[in-house]
Design a protein around this motif. Structure first.
Motif, mmCIF file in Angstrom:
data_model
loop_
_atom_site.group_PDB
_atom_site.id
_atom_site.type_symbol
_atom_site.label_atom_id
_atom_site.label_comp_id
_atom_site.label_asym_id
_atom_site.label_seq_id
_atom_site.Cartn_x
_atom_site.Cartn_y
_atom_site.Cartn_z
ATOM 1 N N ASP A 1 0.843 -1.205 0.000
ATOM 2 C CA ASP A 1 0.000 0.000 0.000
ATOM 3 C C ASP A 1 0.870 1.245 0.000
ATOM 4 O OD1 ASP A 1 -2.586 -1.094 0.051
ATOM 5 O OD2 ASP A 1 -2.386 -1.562 2.178
ATOM 6 N N SER A 2 0.427 2.267 -0.678
ATOM 7 C CA SER A 2 1.056 3.594 -0.583
ATOM 8 C C SER A 2 0.082 4.584 -1.190
ATOM 9 C CB SER A 2 2.387 3.642 -1.340
ATOM 10 O OG SER A 2 2.164 3.593 -2.727
ATOM 11 N N ASN A 3 0.260 5.844 -0.831
ATOM 12 C CA ASN A 3 -0.653 6.841 -1.374
ATOM 13 C C ASN A 3 0.047 8.190 -1.500
ATOM 14 O OD1 ASN A 3 -2.839 8.301 -2.191
ATOM 15 N ND2 ASN A 3 -4.127 7.847 -0.446
ATOM 16 N N CYS A 4 0.278 8.861 -0.374
ATOM 17 C CA CYS A 4 0.748 10.251 -0.434
ATOM 18 C C CYS A 4 2.203 10.378 -0.885
ATOM 19 C CB CYS A 4 0.582 10.905 0.931
ATOM 20 S SG CYS A 4 1.694 10.219 2.173
ATOM 21 N N LEU A 5 3.024 9.373 -0.588
ATOM 22 C CA LEU A 5 4.459 9.364 -0.867
ATOM 23 C C LEU A 5 5.223 10.470 -0.150
ATOM 24 C CD1 LEU A 5 4.453 8.492 -4.688
ATOM 25 C CD2 LEU A 5 4.460 6.947 -2.730
ATOM 26 N N GLU A 6 4.635 11.014 0.931
ATOM 27 C CA GLU A 6 5.360 12.028 1.707
ATOM 28 C C GLU A 6 5.075 11.916 3.199
ATOM 29 O OE1 GLU A 6 4.380 15.883 0.196
ATOM 30 O OE2 GLU A 6 2.247 15.441 0.070
ATOM 31 N N GLU A 7 4.939 10.697 3.677
ATOM 32 C CA GLU A 7 4.760 10.395 5.099
ATOM 33 C C GLU A 7 3.597 11.159 5.730
ATOM 34 O OE1 GLU A 7 7.530 11.115 8.511
ATOM 35 O OE2 GLU A 7 8.324 9.172 7.931
ATOM 36 N N ILE A 8 2.465 11.131 5.029
ATOM 37 C CA ILE A 8 1.280 11.807 5.556
ATOM 38 C C ILE A 8 0.108 10.839 5.704
ATOM 39 C CG2 ILE A 8 -0.511 13.520 4.989
ATOM 40 C CD1 ILE A 8 1.703 15.305 3.949
ATOM 41 N N CYS A 9 0.019 9.834 4.845
ATOM 42 C CA CYS A 9 -1.164 8.962 4.900
ATOM 43 C C CYS A 9 -0.955 7.726 5.775
ATOM 44 C CB CYS A 9 -1.586 8.542 3.497
ATOM 45 S SG CYS A 9 -0.485 7.339 2.727
ATOM 46 N N GLY A 10 0.266 7.327 6.003
ATOM 47 C CA GLY A 10 0.560 6.174 6.866
ATOM 48 C C GLY A 10 0.325 4.819 6.215
ATOM 49 N N SER A 11 -0.114 4.805 4.957
ATOM 50 C CA SER A 11 -0.490 3.520 4.354
ATOM 51 C C SER A 11 0.704 2.628 4.017
ATOM 52 C CB SER A 11 -1.335 3.757 3.096
ATOM 53 O OG SER A 11 -0.556 4.380 2.107
ATOM 54 N N CYS A 12 1.899 3.204 3.879
ATOM 55 C CA CYS A 12 3.049 2.398 3.453
ATOM 56 C C CYS A 12 3.865 1.878 4.631
ATOM 57 C CB CYS A 12 3.940 3.195 2.510
ATOM 58 S SG CYS A 12 4.781 4.563 3.327
ATOM 59 N N ALA A 13 3.274 1.893 5.842
ATOM 60 C CA ALA A 13 4.009 1.393 7.012
ATOM 61 C C ALA A 13 4.329 -0.088 6.836
ATOM 62 C CB ALA A 13 3.177 1.599 8.271
ATOM 63 N N ALA B 1 7.702 3.327 4.162
ATOM 64 C CA ALA B 1 8.564 2.988 3.021
ATOM 65 C C ALA B 1 8.873 4.212 2.168
ATOM 66 C CB ALA B 1 7.891 1.909 2.178
ATOM 67 N N CYS B 2 7.954 5.198 2.164
ATOM 68 C CA CYS B 2 8.161 6.365 1.297
ATOM 69 C C CYS B 2 9.207 7.333 1.837
ATOM 70 C CB CYS B 2 6.846 7.087 1.030
ATOM 71 S SG CYS B 2 6.103 7.829 2.486
ATOM 72 N N SER B 3 9.515 7.229 3.133
ATOM 73 C CA SER B 3 10.531 8.149 3.674
ATOM 74 C C SER B 3 11.799 7.399 4.079
ATOM 75 C CB SER B 3 9.961 8.931 4.868
ATOM 76 O OG SER B 3 9.508 8.039 5.859
HETATM 77 S S1 FES Z 1 2.716 6.702 1.092
HETATM 78 FE FE1 FES Z 1 1.709 7.919 2.597
HETATM 79 S S2 FES Z 1 2.965 7.713 4.327
HETATM 80 FE FE2 FES Z 1 4.051 6.628 2.800
#
Ligand code: FES
Length: 254
Positions: free
Chosen positions: A65-77, A87-89
């Motif tokens: 999972d991923s969405n915002c790609l800037e550590e805002i949505c939390g989906s890529c934990a 994962a995005c940061s």
């Molecule tokens: S894609 Fe949103 S926090 Fe990583």
């Protein structure tokens, strides 16, 4: 003369794969060409686009999972080298190789690195983690929020429901229904808001049942793991005081 292709810096990833919720897990290794500023999500995307293992075998496309790609949505934990992080940061250059990537362990796996964090969202519903503003009429501007409350509330509002605090909490396990630090901190946030305070008692009562605040054993791992630096242990202590006060008043006047 050196072969330019083989001179290319490589990124090696070991990824835990699982086809579905009831399938068994296995590991696969991948080798990618390094690129400047590469982060884990870019590496995962590359693998998803071209799912070929390090030893040249074609495999199934990778799910995450991923969405915002800037550590805002939390989906890529996910667990990166054993640590819960986004994962995005997570920059490849900062990680020891081979980079070990696994799904969070406290949530059911949907497929590969994608997990079902519904438990957290249900817990947010359970504690009414919102300010009620719905209505069929104009509710007006609402009360002003003092700068002191804004200052205290802002860090709490940074929660991205990533689940890192649940991942590291020993009280979150298959034998417990403990809601975890993020949810408790949201109760603090909404209870301190002048409008949210109208439902403060309902939130506290929701946290006084099974899986509530009494299940916290004060391990304090949560505050270390939070990627947003939220003062989670401070929130737990504050909500605990509020819950005790509420229980005591209920006993005196009830
Ligand atoms: S894609 Fe949103 S926090 Fe990583």
């Amino acid at each position: 003369m050196s072969d330019k292709k083989s001179d290319k810096k490589k990124v090696i990833l070991r990824i835990k794969r699982q086809a579905g919720p009831s399938d068994s897990a296995h590991w696969e290794e991948f080798s990618l060409d390094w690129r400047p500023s590469m982060n884990v999500i870019i590496a995962l995307r590359d693998i998803a686009e071209n799912p070929v293992t390090r030893d040249g075998k074609k495999t199934t496309p990778l799910s995450y999972d991923s969405n915002c790609l800037e550590e805002i949505c939390g989906s890529c934990a996910m667990l990166i080298n054993g640590k819960a992080r986004m994962a995005c940061s997570a920059l490849i250059d900062d990680l020891e190789q081979p980079i070990r990537i696994e799904p969070l362990s406290k949530f059911p796996v949907v497929r590969d690195l994608a997990v079902d964090r519904q438990f957290m969202f249900e817990s947010l519903k359970r504690v009414k983690a919102w300010i009620p503003i719905d209505g069929t009429y104009d509710l007006g501007e609402g009360p002003r929020v003092s700068p002191e409350i804004q200052e205290k509330g802002y860090p709490l509002s940074n929660c991205i429901t990533c689940g890192s605090c649940l991942e590291v909490c020993p009280q979150v396990n298959e034998h417990s229904k403990f809601v975890g630090a993020a949810i408790i901190s949201q109760v603090r946030l909404f209870n301190m808001h002048p409008t949210g305070a109208m439902h403060a008692n309902e939130r506290l009562e929701a946290l006084m049942g099974p899986g509530g605040i009494a299940d916290c054993a004060n391990a304090q791992n949560c505050v270390e793991a939070c990627p947003k630096g939220i003062p989670l242990t401070e929130s737990i202590a504050q909500v605990n005081r509020e819950a005790w006060k509420h229980a005591l008043l209920g006993w005196l006047w009830g």
